[in-house]
Write an enzyme that holds these catalytic residues in place. Structure first.
Site, PDB file in Angstrom:
ATOM      1  N   ALA A 250       0.798  -1.238   0.000  1.00  0.00           N
ATOM      2  CA  ALA A 250       0.000   0.000   0.000  1.00  0.00           C
ATOM      3  C   ALA A 250       0.824   1.277   0.000  1.00  0.00           C
ATOM      4  CB  ALA A 250      -0.994   0.032   1.160  1.00  0.00           C
ATOM      5  N   ALA A 251       2.148   1.181  -0.100  1.00  0.00           N
ATOM      6  CA  ALA A 251       2.950   2.410  -0.139  1.00  0.00           C
ATOM      7  C   ALA A 251       2.603   3.247  -1.370  1.00  0.00           C
ATOM      8  CB  ALA A 251       4.430   2.069  -0.122  1.00  0.00           C
ATOM      9  N   GLY A 252       2.451   2.594  -2.522  1.00  0.00           N
ATOM     10  CA  GLY A 252       2.064   3.328  -3.728  1.00  0.00           C
ATOM     11  C   GLY A 252       0.676   3.926  -3.611  1.00  0.00           C
ATOM     12  N   ASP A 253      -0.246   3.213  -2.971  1.00  0.00           N
ATOM     13  CA  ASP A 253      -1.592   3.747  -2.764  1.00  0.00           C
ATOM     14  C   ASP A 253      -1.549   4.965  -1.844  1.00  0.00           C
ATOM     15  OD1 ASP A 253      -2.483   1.565  -4.253  1.00  0.00           O
ATOM     16  OD2 ASP A 253      -2.768   0.336  -2.465  1.00  0.00           O
TER      17      ASP A 253
END
Length: 308
Positions: A250-253
């Site tokens: 979820a880092a990109g999210d």
């Protein structure tokens, strides 16, 4: 304040933490397993809401117990959820393995997410027309995303497409014309360009090549290396903050949700990207998908010190 509206996927994530990666055919014990809200769309919506945006989410769920959990989690985060119930499909599930270095492998069962169609998007026309920024990803059908982009842009919204997971087959570049900004990571950029950037200089060149395909330009996220962009003629890059990463799920999210939030407030590209990078870096120091996403008060102190 107008909305940051996210159109996309909502899943329940079943995340297992491994001390080592198994070999093919091998059974190993996991250190811990966690059930939590996930899906790229839901993650982005939660990130935006926690960082201060008035947030709406358009997506699809089944009628199973996982659906109830997903809807409850969105409500608890203060996200305005406009969820289409699909009786003949299960709620989306993601089976995530996180290795000892924080890297991950994900097996995705799209379920109801894949049933979300253009007609469902049309029924939510008002929330798209009222949006300041609309966020899209590649975990729902492409036609639904394109319909959302066209409606949103007709109302004056800025449309950001995060082409993740990487499209297969790769999208033709002319398809990007329906979006204002595209935010691929290096691997996803390779699918669009035919080559993968490995350094920030190469990231700037990749962004420069993709920028003419979109209305405003491109942002290339490169994990621990940093972020490069070419937006409205501005070509720049920033190195990533240094943190002790334990989980990159979820880092990109988080980056995209934070980016949309700050752009909706009228910040410059550079300031919005720098903020989004700090938010994403903090998310990698925690376990889970939506559970790892930071709140605004956690970022305000370092922001003040950086601006002093």
């Amino acid at each position: 304040m107008k909305f940051v509206t996210v159109v996309g996927s909502i899943n329940i994530d079943l995340t297992s933490y491994l001390d080592r990666w198994p070999k093919v055919g091998e059974t190993i014990a996991v250190r811990e397993t966690v059930s939590s809200l996930g899906g790229k769309g839901a993650n982005q919506a939660v990130a935006a809401a926690r960082l201060g945006a008035r947030t709406a989410f358009v997506g699809a769920i089944g009628t199973d117990g996982f659906a109830q959990q997903a809807a409850m989690e969105l409500r608890r985060e203060g996200v305005g959820a406009l969820l289409q119930e699909v009786p003949d499909a299960a709620t989306g599930l993601a089976f995530i393995d996180v290795g000892p270095d924080g890297g991950n492998m994900i097996r995705l069962a799209g379920g109801a997410n894949l049933k979300l169609g253009p007609s469902d998007i049309q029924r939510q026309k008002e929330v798209l027309l009222d949006a300041q920024v609309v966020l899209l990803q590649n975990e729902i059908g492409l036609e639904a995303s394109l319909q959302a982009a066209r409606l949103a842009r007709s109302g004056g919204a800025l449309v950001i497409m995060d082409p993740a997971p990487a499209p297969s087959p790769a999208w033709p570049r002319d398809l990007l014309a329906d979006f204002d900004i595209v935010t691929p990571n290096a691997h996803e950029a390779a699918g669009l360009l035919g080559w993968e950037p490995a350094t920030l200089d190469e990231g700037r060149e990749a962004a420069r090549q993709l920028a003419p395909c979109c209305a405003r330009g491109a942002i290339i996220t490169m994990g621990g290396t940093g972020v490069a962009w070419a937006l409205d003629g501005e070509v720049e890059a920033l190195p990533a903050p240094k943190v002790k990463t334990i989980d990159t799920v979820a880092a990109g999210d988080c980056f995209n949700g934070a980016l949309a939030t700050r752009l909706s407030l009228g910040e410059s590209y550079r300031d919005a990207i720098a903020f989004a990078m700090r938010a994403a870096a903090l998310a990698t120091t925690r376990k889970g998908a939506a559970a790892s996403l930071p709140r605004l008060d956690e970022l305000e102190a370092p922001l003040k010190s950086l601006s002093a």
